[in-house]
Design an enzyme around this catalytic site. Structure first.
Site, PDB file in Angstrom:
ATOM      1  N   GLU A 103       0.834  -1.208   0.000  1.00 53.69           N
ATOM      2  CA  GLU A 103       0.000   0.000   0.000  1.00 53.69           C
ATOM      3  C   GLU A 103       0.863   1.249   0.000  1.00 53.69           C
ATOM      4  O   GLU A 103       1.934   1.274   0.606  1.00 53.69           O
ATOM      5  CB  GLU A 103      -0.874   0.021   1.264  1.00 53.69           C
ATOM      6  N   ASP A 104       0.357   2.314  -0.629  1.00 55.39           N
ATOM      7  CA  ASP A 104       1.074   3.587  -0.591  1.00 55.39           C
ATOM      8  C   ASP A 104       0.942   4.250   0.779  1.00 55.39           C
ATOM      9  O   ASP A 104       1.917   4.648   1.383  1.00 55.39           O
ATOM     10  CB  ASP A 104       0.584   4.519  -1.718  1.00 55.39           C
ATOM     11  N   ASP A 107      -4.285   5.540   5.930  1.00 54.73           N
ATOM     12  CA  ASP A 107      -4.758   6.770   6.580  1.00 54.73           C
ATOM     13  C   ASP A 107      -5.800   6.368   7.632  1.00 54.73           C
ATOM     14  O   ASP A 107      -5.444   6.010   8.751  1.00 54.73           O
ATOM     15  CB  ASP A 107      -5.328   7.681   5.483  1.00 54.73           C
ATOM     16  N   PHE A 156      -1.778  16.342   4.076  1.00 59.18           N
ATOM     17  CA  PHE A 156      -1.952  15.651   2.801  1.00 59.18           C
ATOM     18  C   PHE A 156      -0.619  15.647   2.064  1.00 59.18           C
ATOM     19  O   PHE A 156       0.029  16.680   1.926  1.00 59.18           O
ATOM     20  CB  PHE A 156      -3.026  16.343   1.967  1.00 59.18           C
ATOM     21  N   VAL A 157      -0.212  14.476   1.583  1.00 55.19           N
ATOM     22  CA  VAL A 157       1.096  14.364   0.926  1.00 55.19           C
ATOM     23  C   VAL A 157       0.947  13.835  -0.496  1.00 55.19           C
ATOM     24  O   VAL A 157      -0.037  13.162  -0.826  1.00 55.19           O
ATOM     25  CB  VAL A 157       2.052  13.437   1.725  1.00 55.19           C
ATOM     26  N   ASP A 163      -1.035  10.928  -5.269  1.00 56.08           N
ATOM     27  CA  ASP A 163      -1.513  12.019  -6.117  1.00 56.08           C
ATOM     28  C   ASP A 163      -2.435  12.972  -5.390  1.00 56.08           C
ATOM     29  O   ASP A 163      -2.976  12.666  -4.328  1.00 56.08           O
ATOM     30  CB  ASP A 163      -2.295  11.434  -7.307  1.00 56.08           C
ATOM     31  N   ARG A 169       2.146  12.286  -8.976  1.00 54.47           N
ATOM     32  CA  ARG A 169       2.575  10.912  -8.673  1.00 54.47           C
ATOM     33  C   ARG A 169       4.047  10.703  -9.018  1.00 54.47           C
ATOM     34  O   ARG A 169       4.746   9.929  -8.373  1.00 54.47           O
ATOM     35  CB  ARG A 169       1.761   9.902  -9.497  1.00 54.47           C
TER      36      ARG A 169
HETATM   37  P1  IMP Z   1      -7.657   5.236   3.997  1.00 59.44           P
HETATM   38  O1  IMP Z   1      -8.227   6.459   4.666  1.00 59.44           O
HETATM   39  O2  IMP Z   1      -6.644   4.558   4.880  1.00 59.44           O
HETATM   40  O3  IMP Z   1      -8.754   4.323   3.562  1.00 59.44           O
HETATM   41  O4  IMP Z   1      -6.866   5.770   2.714  1.00 59.44           O
HETATM   42  C1  IMP Z   1      -7.312   5.461   1.461  1.00 59.44           C
HETATM   43  C2  IMP Z   1      -6.574   6.058   0.333  1.00 59.44           C
HETATM   44  O5  IMP Z   1      -6.685   7.478   0.369  1.00 59.44           O
HETATM   45  C3  IMP Z   1      -5.077   5.789   0.214  1.00 59.44           C
HETATM   46  O6  IMP Z   1      -4.763   4.531  -0.329  1.00 59.44           O
HETATM   47  C4  IMP Z   1      -4.707   6.900  -0.754  1.00 59.44           C
HETATM   48  O7  IMP Z   1      -5.002   6.536  -2.078  1.00 59.44           O
HETATM   49  C5  IMP Z   1      -5.623   8.031  -0.332  1.00 59.44           C
HETATM   50  N1  IMP Z   1      -4.918   8.983   0.543  1.00 59.44           N
HETATM   51  C6  IMP Z   1      -5.022   9.108   1.878  1.00 59.44           C
HETATM   52  N2  IMP Z   1      -4.206  10.089   2.326  1.00 59.44           N
HETATM   53  C7  IMP Z   1      -3.572  10.572   1.231  1.00 59.44           C
HETATM   54  C8  IMP Z   1      -2.574  11.595   1.046  1.00 59.44           C
HETATM   55  O8  IMP Z   1      -2.087  12.261   1.971  1.00 59.44           O
HETATM   56  N3  IMP Z   1      -2.173  11.803  -0.246  1.00 59.44           N
HETATM   57  C9  IMP Z   1      -2.662  11.103  -1.312  1.00 59.44           C
HETATM   58  N4  IMP Z   1      -3.587  10.148  -1.179  1.00 59.44           N
HETATM   59  C10 IMP Z   1      -4.041   9.882   0.088  1.00 59.44           C
END
Ligand code: IMP
Length: 184
Positions: A103-104, A107, A156-157, A163, A169
């Site tokens: 995973e990238d 959050d 936010f990064v 992206d 990206r």
């Molecule tokens: P979750 O809130 O853990 O479900 O995050 C879901 C998705 O939100 C991640 O896989 C990213 O694609 C996107 N995301 C969350 N935070 C960021 C950020 O800071 N930058 C870019 N994408 C984000």
């Protein structure tokens, strides 16, 4: 220009990312010695991380990808967390395979919880998570992350796969975007 004019601050440089990935790859290679895990990348954010990680491994590994999208296609990802659908599924069965979900960023953890449930139902031999970034301060779902490269603050990064509205990206580093670029 370094960094990109929309970037307020670089959090992790190319060099820092490379060094951390080498360490995590050594750990994974040791933990999975004698096995050939499937690295499952979540398109598109984890592509840069997954390909660099895969090349740093010293064990054989297979690659597969899935693509997910929020139900509200153009919404800013943090505004509707966890509501995802699979746009492109894996090409191969993961039954009885050692799966490492790459995973990238984790959050809220809601996306990862969904993916772990969906992949876990396919009866892999093992299923673990490797994340580039962990923003634990915003966690809503308790998800197990076995390998993590960096913890990040609540900003936010973008970059290195991440992206904002499909841009940034391909920046080779991870940085915080200037608040002025966000569109409502
Ligand atoms: P979750 O809130 O853990 O479900 O995050 C879901 C998705 O939100 C991640 O896989 C990213 O694609 C996107 N995301 C969350 N935070 C960021 C950020 O800071 N930058 C870019 N994408 C984000």
């Amino acid at each position: 220009m370094y960094p990109h004019p929309d970037i307020e601050r670089v959090l992790f440089t190319e060099e820092e990312i490379r060094t951390k990935i080498a360490a995590i790859a050594a750990e994974i290679s040791s933990d999975y010695a004698g096995r050939d895990p499937v690295l499952v990348g979540v398109l598109k954010g984890s592509v840069f991380f997954l390909t660099d990680l895969a090349r740093a491994l010293t064990i054989p590994a297979r690659l597969d990808f899935l693509s997910i999208a929020p139900f509200v296609p153009d919404a800013e990802p943090r505004s509707n967390p966890g509501v995802v659908r699979i746009l492109k599924d894996l090409d191969h069965s993961i039954e009885d395979q050692d799966v490492l979900l790459v995973e990238d960023i984790v959050d809220t953890g809601l996306t990862l919880r969904y993916l772990l449930r969906a992949l876990g139902a396919r009866r892999p031999r093992s299923l673990h998570v490797c994340a580039l970034l962990d923003r634990a301060s915003r966690r809503l779902a308790d998800v197990p992350i076995r390998y993590r490269c960096f913890e990040i603050p609540d900003r936010f990064v973008v970059g290195y796969g991440l992206d904002y509205q499909q841009l940034y990206r391909n920046l080779p580093y991870v940085g915080v975007v200037k608040s002025g670029i966000f569109r409502s």
